[in-house]
Design a protein around this motif. Structure first.
Motif, PDB file in Angstrom:
ATOM      1  N   SER A  66      13.245  92.095  37.056  1.00  0.00           N
ATOM      2  CA  SER A  66      14.439  92.614  37.715  1.00  0.00           C
ATOM      3  C   SER A  66      15.660  91.996  37.072  1.00  0.00           C
ATOM      4  CB  SER A  66      14.400  92.289  39.205  1.00  0.00           C
ATOM      5  OG  SER A  66      14.506  90.883  39.421  1.00  0.00           O
ATOM      6  N   ASP A  69      19.172  95.702  34.705  1.00  0.00           N
ATOM      7  CA  ASP A  69      20.308  96.621  34.833  1.00  0.00           C
ATOM      8  C   ASP A  69      21.297  96.019  35.830  1.00  0.00           C
ATOM      9  OD1 ASP A  69      22.092  98.692  35.309  1.00  0.00           O
ATOM     10  OD2 ASP A  69      20.544 100.232  35.211  1.00  0.00           O
ATOM     11  N   LYS A  72      21.681  97.531  39.231  1.00  0.00           N
ATOM     12  CA  LYS A  72      20.553  97.468  40.159  1.00  0.00           C
ATOM     13  C   LYS A  72      20.527  96.119  40.858  1.00  0.00           C
ATOM     14  CE  LYS A  72      18.869 101.485  38.788  1.00  0.00           C
ATOM     15  NZ  LYS A  72      18.789 102.660  39.676  1.00  0.00           N
ATOM     16  N   GLU A  76      14.929  95.241  42.437  1.00  0.00           N
ATOM     17  CA  GLU A  76      14.476  96.434  41.726  1.00  0.00           C
ATOM     18  C   GLU A  76      13.967  96.035  40.345  1.00  0.00           C
ATOM     19  OE1 GLU A  76      16.938  99.911  41.989  1.00  0.00           O
ATOM     20  OE2 GLU A  76      17.988  99.097  43.716  1.00  0.00           O
ATOM     21  N   LEU A  78      12.010  96.644  36.655  1.00  0.00           N
ATOM     22  CA  LEU A  78      11.709  97.575  35.579  1.00  0.00           C
ATOM     23  C   LEU A  78      10.337  97.235  35.024  1.00  0.00           C
ATOM     24  CD1 LEU A  78      13.918  98.913  32.774  1.00  0.00           C
ATOM     25  CD2 LEU A  78      11.847  97.675  32.133  1.00  0.00           C
ATOM     26  N   GLU A  80       7.882  98.106  31.930  1.00  0.00           N
ATOM     27  CA  GLU A  80       7.686  98.757  30.634  1.00  0.00           C
ATOM     28  C   GLU A  80       6.242  98.553  30.213  1.00  0.00           C
ATOM     29  OE1 GLU A  80       9.207  98.613  25.984  1.00  0.00           O
ATOM     30  OE2 GLU A  80      10.192  97.363  27.489  1.00  0.00           O
ATOM     31  N   ARG A 120       9.977 102.139  37.456  1.00  0.00           N
ATOM     32  CA  ARG A 120      10.752 101.237  38.304  1.00  0.00           C
ATOM     33  C   ARG A 120      10.085 101.121  39.662  1.00  0.00           C
ATOM     34  NH1 ARG A 120      15.585  99.692  36.225  1.00  0.00           N
ATOM     35  NH2 ARG A 120      16.355 100.873  34.435  1.00  0.00           N
ATOM     36  N   SER A 122      10.814  98.946  43.550  1.00  0.00           N
ATOM     37  CA  SER A 122      11.701  98.064  44.303  1.00  0.00           C
ATOM     38  C   SER A 122      10.987  97.546  45.545  1.00  0.00           C
ATOM     39  CB  SER A 122      12.978  98.807  44.704  1.00  0.00           C
ATOM     40  OG  SER A 122      12.669  99.879  45.583  1.00  0.00           O
TER      41      SER A 122
END
Length: 236
Positions: A66, A69, A72, A76, A78, A80, A120, A122
């Motif tokens: 997290s 971004d 965000k 939250e 991310l 990958e 994503r 959260s």
């Protein structure tokens, strides 16, 4: 049961149907391969193949963090995924199970969003409790945290994946750490916080479980009364 090269499953690191061989010596000699396709319970589990893929340094999650971004919130994350994994989303749910004060507490993510290999997730509903009860206690009282990943069945018709059973979740011990970066040069280089958190397989017990801890906390499930192998235990 390991997939052969160019089979297309998990970058050629997947599992095939279990099989056996019948050797007939009387009458007309023959060698016959038996594959129990369609037999309930005879499918290799996708979670086992994915765990193997992760352990051979391929890494399922290139990033699980997290704070990536700025727009965000820190809750939250991310995700990958490795480029060798299917581009079709196969992760359904993510849940963190934490063992504290002799009891388990679960913290569920609010679902997984996105397609392809960049997703994503959260934890809006339980984030403040998780941060207070787990993350803020970690420096002085490291929690025991497991990540449970459940799958959908969107891959069960895809070439190289139709043999798997997707019903079992993938469970591994993880660490939650503050996101950092290296700053400075040479001997003056230091790690500084950049905001947010990372979730990754536990460096020490993510592959070889802490059997000593299991024996201490779950005596009925692990009633092993002989000395534990020193290479597989910790002094925690």
């Amino acid at each position: 049961n390991h997939y052969e090269k160019n089979a297309g499953s998990l970058g050629d690191c997947g599992l095939d149907w279990p099989s056996g061989t019948i050797l007939t010596l009387d009458g007309e000699p023959s060698i016959q391969r038996i594959i129990p396709k369609g037999v309930q319970g005879a499918q290799p589990r996708f979670c086992v193949a994915l765990d193997y893929f992760d352990l051979i340094n391929e890494r399922v999650f290139l990033r699980f963090e997290s704070g990536v971004d700025e727009k965000k919130t820190e809750s939250e994350f991310l995700l990958e995924l490795n480029a060798k994994l299917p581009g079709q989303r196969f992760i359904r749910d993510l849940t963190l199970f934490v063992y504290m004060s002799d009891q388990w507490t679960s913290y569920a993510f609010d679902g997984v969003q996105g397609e392809g290999r960049v997703l994503r997730a959260s934890m809006q509903a339980q984030w403040q409790d998780f941060k207070k009860e787990v993350i803020e206690r970690a420096p002085t009282n490291p929690p025991i945290v497991f990540l449970s990943i459940s799958f959908n069945t969107d891959l069960d018709k895809k070439t190289g994946y139709s043999q798997y059973n997707f019903g079992s979740p993938w469970l591994m011990r993880v660490e939650i750490k503050t996101r950092t970066k290296l700053q400075g040069y040479g001997e003056g280089m230091v790690e500084v916080s950049v905001g947010g958190y990372t979730i990754a397989r536990h460096a020490k017990h993510g592959e070889i479980p802490d059997f000593k801890w299991y024996k201490k906390n779950f005596k009925k499930l692990y009633p092993y009364n002989r000395p534990m192998p020193t290479s597989e235990t910790s002094d925690e």
